[in-house]
Design a protein around this motif. Structure first.
Motif, PDB file in Angstrom:
ATOM      1  N   SER A   1     -17.327  56.181  37.361  1.00 23.07           N
ATOM      2  CA  SER A   1     -16.748  57.487  37.025  1.00 23.07           C
ATOM      3  C   SER A   1     -15.377  57.336  36.364  1.00 23.07           C
ATOM      4  CB  SER A   1     -16.645  58.357  38.273  1.00 23.07           C
ATOM      5  OG  SER A   1     -15.830  57.727  39.236  1.00 23.07           O
ATOM      6  N   HIS A   2     -14.750  56.182  36.527  1.00 24.23           N
ATOM      7  CA  HIS A   2     -13.441  55.918  35.917  1.00 24.23           C
ATOM      8  C   HIS A   2     -13.548  55.127  34.627  1.00 24.23           C
ATOM      9  CE1 HIS A   2     -11.560  57.538  39.474  1.00 24.23           C
ATOM     10  NE2 HIS A   2     -12.299  56.741  40.216  1.00 24.23           N
ATOM     11  N   GLY A   3     -14.766  54.814  34.208  1.00 23.95           N
ATOM     12  CA  GLY A   3     -14.974  54.040  32.991  1.00 23.95           C
ATOM     13  C   GLY A   3     -15.693  52.735  33.297  1.00 23.95           C
ATOM     14  N   PRO A   4     -15.906  51.932  32.266  1.00 26.02           N
ATOM     15  CA  PRO A   4     -16.643  50.692  32.464  1.00 26.02           C
ATOM     16  C   PRO A   4     -15.814  49.615  33.168  1.00 26.02           C
ATOM     17  CG  PRO A   4     -16.028  50.946  30.168  1.00 26.02           C
ATOM     18  CD  PRO A   4     -15.590  52.184  30.871  1.00 26.02           C
ATOM     19  N   THR A   5     -16.510  48.777  33.931  1.00 23.85           N
ATOM     20  CA  THR A   5     -15.884  47.624  34.578  1.00 23.85           C
ATOM     21  C   THR A   5     -16.724  46.382  34.289  1.00 23.85           C
ATOM     22  OG1 THR A   5     -17.070  47.910  36.671  1.00 23.85           O
ATOM     23  CG2 THR A   5     -14.930  49.012  36.464  1.00 23.85           C
ATOM     24  N   GLN A   6     -16.071  45.243  34.287  1.00 23.00           N
ATOM     25  CA  GLN A   6     -16.742  43.974  34.042  1.00 23.00           C
ATOM     26  C   GLN A   6     -16.250  42.941  35.055  1.00 23.00           C
ATOM     27  OE1 GLN A   6     -19.169  42.848  31.529  1.00 23.00           O
ATOM     28  NE2 GLN A   6     -19.160  41.288  33.127  1.00 23.00           N
ATOM     29  N   GLU A   7     -17.192  42.363  35.787  1.00 21.78           N
ATOM     30  CA  GLU A   7     -16.845  41.266  36.701  1.00 21.78           C
ATOM     31  C   GLU A   7     -16.735  39.976  35.896  1.00 21.78           C
ATOM     32  OE1 GLU A   7     -19.239  42.564  40.765  1.00 21.78           O
ATOM     33  OE2 GLU A   7     -20.143  41.111  39.404  1.00 21.78           O
ATOM     34  N   VAL A   8     -15.711  39.190  36.210  1.00 25.47           N
ATOM     35  CA  VAL A   8     -15.535  37.888  35.578  1.00 25.47           C
ATOM     36  C   VAL A   8     -15.219  36.892  36.687  1.00 25.47           C
ATOM     37  CG1 VAL A   8     -14.276  36.534  33.870  1.00 25.47           C
ATOM     38  CG2 VAL A   8     -14.627  38.996  33.493  1.00 25.47           C
ATOM     39  N   PHE A   9     -16.050  35.866  36.794  1.00 24.40           N
ATOM     40  CA  PHE A   9     -15.835  34.817  37.788  1.00 24.40           C
ATOM     41  C   PHE A   9     -15.080  33.682  37.112  1.00 24.40           C
ATOM     42  CE2 PHE A   9     -19.571  37.177  39.122  1.00 24.40           C
ATOM     43  CZ  PHE A   9     -19.221  37.498  40.426  1.00 24.40           C
ATOM     44  N   VAL A  10     -13.966  33.305  37.737  1.00 24.52           N
ATOM     45  CA  VAL A  10     -13.055  32.341  37.135  1.00 24.52           C
ATOM     46  C   VAL A  10     -12.779  31.222  38.125  1.00 24.52           C
ATOM     47  CG1 VAL A  10     -10.741  32.071  36.158  1.00 24.52           C
ATOM     48  CG2 VAL A  10     -11.952  34.220  35.848  1.00 24.52           C
ATOM     49  N   ILE A  11     -12.773  29.999  37.623  1.00 26.23           N
ATOM     50  CA  ILE A  11     -12.250  28.875  38.393  1.00 26.23           C
ATOM     51  C   ILE A  11     -10.845  28.644  37.860  1.00 26.23           C
ATOM     52  CG2 ILE A  11     -12.504  26.444  39.044  1.00 26.23           C
ATOM     53  CD1 ILE A  11     -14.839  28.200  40.012  1.00 26.23           C
ATOM     54  N   GLY A  12      -9.867  28.809  38.736  1.00 25.24           N
ATOM     55  CA  GLY A  12      -8.472  28.692  38.327  1.00 25.24           C
ATOM     56  C   GLY A  12      -8.051  27.242  38.113  1.00 25.24           C
ATOM     57  N   PRO A  13      -6.828  27.040  37.649  1.00 21.76           N
ATOM     58  CA  PRO A  13      -6.331  25.693  37.368  1.00 21.76           C
ATOM     59  C   PRO A  13      -6.258  24.821  38.624  1.00 21.76           C
ATOM     60  CG  PRO A  13      -4.564  27.303  37.176  1.00 21.76           C
ATOM     61  CD  PRO A  13      -5.835  28.063  37.381  1.00 21.76           C
ATOM     62  N   ASP A  14      -6.210  25.470  39.801  1.00 25.31           N
ATOM     63  CA  ASP A  14      -6.158  24.724  41.066  1.00 25.31           C
ATOM     64  C   ASP A  14      -7.545  24.461  41.647  1.00 25.31           C
ATOM     65  OD1 ASP A  14      -6.847  27.297  41.741  1.00 25.31           O
ATOM     66  OD2 ASP A  14      -5.188  27.612  43.149  1.00 25.31           O
ATOM     67  N   GLY A  15      -8.609  24.887  40.928  1.00 27.75           N
ATOM     68  CA  GLY A  15      -9.978  24.669  41.388  1.00 27.75           C
ATOM     69  C   GLY A  15     -10.521  25.766  42.293  1.00 27.75           C
ATOM     70  N   LYS A  16      -9.727  26.767  42.613  1.00 25.16           N
ATOM     71  CA  LYS A  16     -10.189  27.873  43.456  1.00 25.16           C
ATOM     72  C   LYS A  16     -11.009  28.864  42.633  1.00 25.16           C
ATOM     73  CE  LYS A  16      -6.502  27.920  46.906  1.00 25.16           C
ATOM     74  NZ  LYS A  16      -5.411  28.722  47.477  1.00 25.16           N
ATOM     75  N   SER A  17     -11.958  29.515  43.313  1.00 24.38           N
ATOM     76  CA  SER A  17     -12.794  30.522  42.671  1.00 24.38           C
ATOM     77  C   SER A  17     -12.170  31.905  42.825  1.00 24.38           C
ATOM     78  CB  SER A  17     -14.186  30.534  43.306  1.00 24.38           C
ATOM     79  OG  SER A  17     -14.834  29.304  43.088  1.00 24.38           O
ATOM     80  N   TRP A  18     -12.219  32.664  41.750  1.00 26.07           N
ATOM     81  CA  TRP A  18     -11.628  33.996  41.726  1.00 26.07           C
ATOM     82  C   TRP A  18     -12.597  34.988  41.080  1.00 26.07           C
ATOM     83  CZ3 TRP A  18      -6.801  34.811  43.810  1.00 26.07           C
ATOM     84  CH2 TRP A  18      -6.054  33.663  44.099  1.00 26.07           C
ATOM     85  N   LEU A  19     -12.487  36.240  41.515  1.00 22.60           N
ATOM     86  CA  LEU A  19     -13.189  37.333  40.866  1.00 22.60           C
ATOM     87  C   LEU A  19     -12.132  38.201  40.197  1.00 22.60           C
ATOM     88  CD1 LEU A  19     -15.567  39.230  40.203  1.00 22.60           C
ATOM     89  CD2 LEU A  19     -15.203  40.292  42.447  1.00 22.60           C
ATOM     90  N   ALA A  20     -12.252  38.338  38.897  1.00 22.75           N
ATOM     91  CA  ALA A  20     -11.377  39.237  38.141  1.00 22.75           C
ATOM     92  C   ALA A  20     -12.216  40.446  37.747  1.00 22.75           C
ATOM     93  CB  ALA A  20     -10.834  38.538  36.902  1.00 22.75           C
ATOM     94  N   LEU A  21     -11.844  41.601  38.233  1.00 26.34           N
ATOM     95  CA  LEU A  21     -12.552  42.832  37.891  1.00 26.34           C
ATOM     96  C   LEU A  21     -11.722  43.566  36.838  1.00 26.34           C
ATOM     97  CD1 LEU A  21     -14.953  44.723  38.442  1.00 26.34           C
ATOM     98  CD2 LEU A  21     -13.501  45.897  40.100  1.00 26.34           C
ATOM     99  N   TYR A  22     -12.266  43.584  35.634  1.00 27.61           N
ATOM    100  CA  TYR A  22     -11.582  44.230  34.516  1.00 27.61           C
ATOM    101  C   TYR A  22     -12.021  45.684  34.409  1.00 27.61           C
ATOM    102  CZ  TYR A  22      -9.727  39.899  32.510  1.00 27.61           C
ATOM    103  OH  TYR A  22      -9.028  38.748  32.281  1.00 27.61           O
ATOM    104  N   THR A  23     -11.058  46.555  34.132  1.00 23.57           N
ATOM    105  CA  THR A  23     -11.358  47.954  33.846  1.00 23.57           C
ATOM    106  C   THR A  23     -10.912  48.242  32.408  1.00 23.57           C
ATOM    107  OG1 THR A  23      -9.224  48.685  34.739  1.00 23.57           O
ATOM    108  CG2 THR A  23     -11.122  48.689  36.249  1.00 23.57           C
ATOM    109  N   PHE A  24     -11.557  49.215  31.813  1.00 23.88           N
ATOM    110  CA  PHE A  24     -11.316  49.502  30.398  1.00 23.88           C
ATOM    111  C   PHE A  24     -11.105  50.987  30.161  1.00 23.88           C
ATOM    112  CE2 PHE A  24     -13.581  45.583  30.653  1.00 23.88           C
ATOM    113  CZ  PHE A  24     -12.991  44.789  29.696  1.00 23.88           C
ATOM    114  N   GLU A  25     -10.440  51.261  29.059  1.00 22.64           N
ATOM    115  CA  GLU A  25     -10.160  52.632  28.654  1.00 22.64           C
ATOM    116  C   GLU A  25     -10.525  52.770  27.168  1.00 22.64           C
ATOM    117  OE1 GLU A  25      -5.919  54.298  27.726  1.00 22.64           O
ATOM    118  OE2 GLU A  25      -6.238  54.293  29.904  1.00 22.64           O
ATOM    119  N   GLU A  26     -11.339  53.780  26.872  1.00 23.19           N
ATOM    120  CA  GLU A  26     -11.692  54.014  25.474  1.00 23.19           C
ATOM    121  C   GLU A  26     -10.542  54.740  24.783  1.00 23.19           C
ATOM    122  OE1 GLU A  26     -15.478  55.427  22.771  1.00 23.19           O
ATOM    123  OE2 GLU A  26     -15.345  56.150  24.844  1.00 23.19           O
ATOM    124  N   GLN A  27     -10.232  54.285  23.588  1.00 21.64           N
ATOM    125  CA  GLN A  27      -9.134  54.854  22.821  1.00 21.64           C
ATOM    126  C   GLN A  27      -9.642  55.980  21.910  1.00 21.64           C
ATOM    127  OE1 GLN A  27      -5.963  53.567  23.680  1.00 21.64           O
ATOM    128  NE2 GLN A  27      -7.454  52.857  25.181  1.00 21.64           N
TER     129      GLN A  27
END
Length: 164
Positions: free
Chosen positions: A118-144
């Motif tokens: 309801s707030h717009g599109p979201t995209q999950e991104v799974f990232v392995i950081g420089p220290d080797g840890k796993s992270w979930l980055a949840l991106y939100t977007f806004e249409e211009q």
């Protein structure tokens, strides 16, 4: 004067050719309705796929800008509210370096689920950081107003499921 009463018996059933014609009309309408439903569903799916691909490309392009320390390019993908908050590309890049290191210098990146909310599109991104840890980055977007998309937020959490 004598009254004449005339009565008509209405036939409630259609006969022969008329019945076949009506059946053909109803079947044609049902088929046309079904085809329209499929076409609209397909168009919605296609549109969602197009938006998903565009948003993934924005994330990829911003991460490439981070990798090359191109603050101006990375800042260009930010929504107006983020630009207003950080004012300058260098200030934005400093915040990313300090608070979003896994996104700033990922060892690996894989895309998860795309969702329309309801707030717009979201995209999950799974990232392995420089220290080797796993992270979930949840991106939100806004249409211009021009129809383009900008990143309105990135919520970073350690991904326990991937770490196991």
């Amino acid at each position: 004067m004598a009254r004449v009463i005339v009565s008509f018996k209405l036939e409630r059933r259609w006969s022969g050719p008329m019945k076949r014609c009506l059946r053909h009309v109803f079947v044609s309408l049902a088929v046309a309705t079904a085809m329209l439903f499929v076409a609209l569903s397909s168009a919605r799916t296609s549109l969602a796929d197009d938006v998903d691909a565009a948003l993934r490309q924005i994330i990829t392009d911003q991460m490439e800008a981070f990798q090359s320390d191109n603050a101006a390019a990375a800042f260009a993908f930010a929504a107006p509210a983020i630009k207003e908050r950080f004012q300058k590309p260098d200030i934005f890049m400093k915040m990313v370096r300090q608070g979003y290191r896994p996104v700033y210098r990922p060892k690996s990146v894989s895309f998860g689920q795309f969702k329309q909310t309801s707030h717009g599109p979201t995209q999950e991104v799974f990232v392995i950081g420089p220290d080797g840890k796993s992270w979930l980055a949840l991106y939100t977007f806004e249409e211009q107003p021009d129809g383009s998309w900008r990143i309105s937020g990135c919520y970073l959490t350690e991904d326990e499921a991937q770490a196991i």
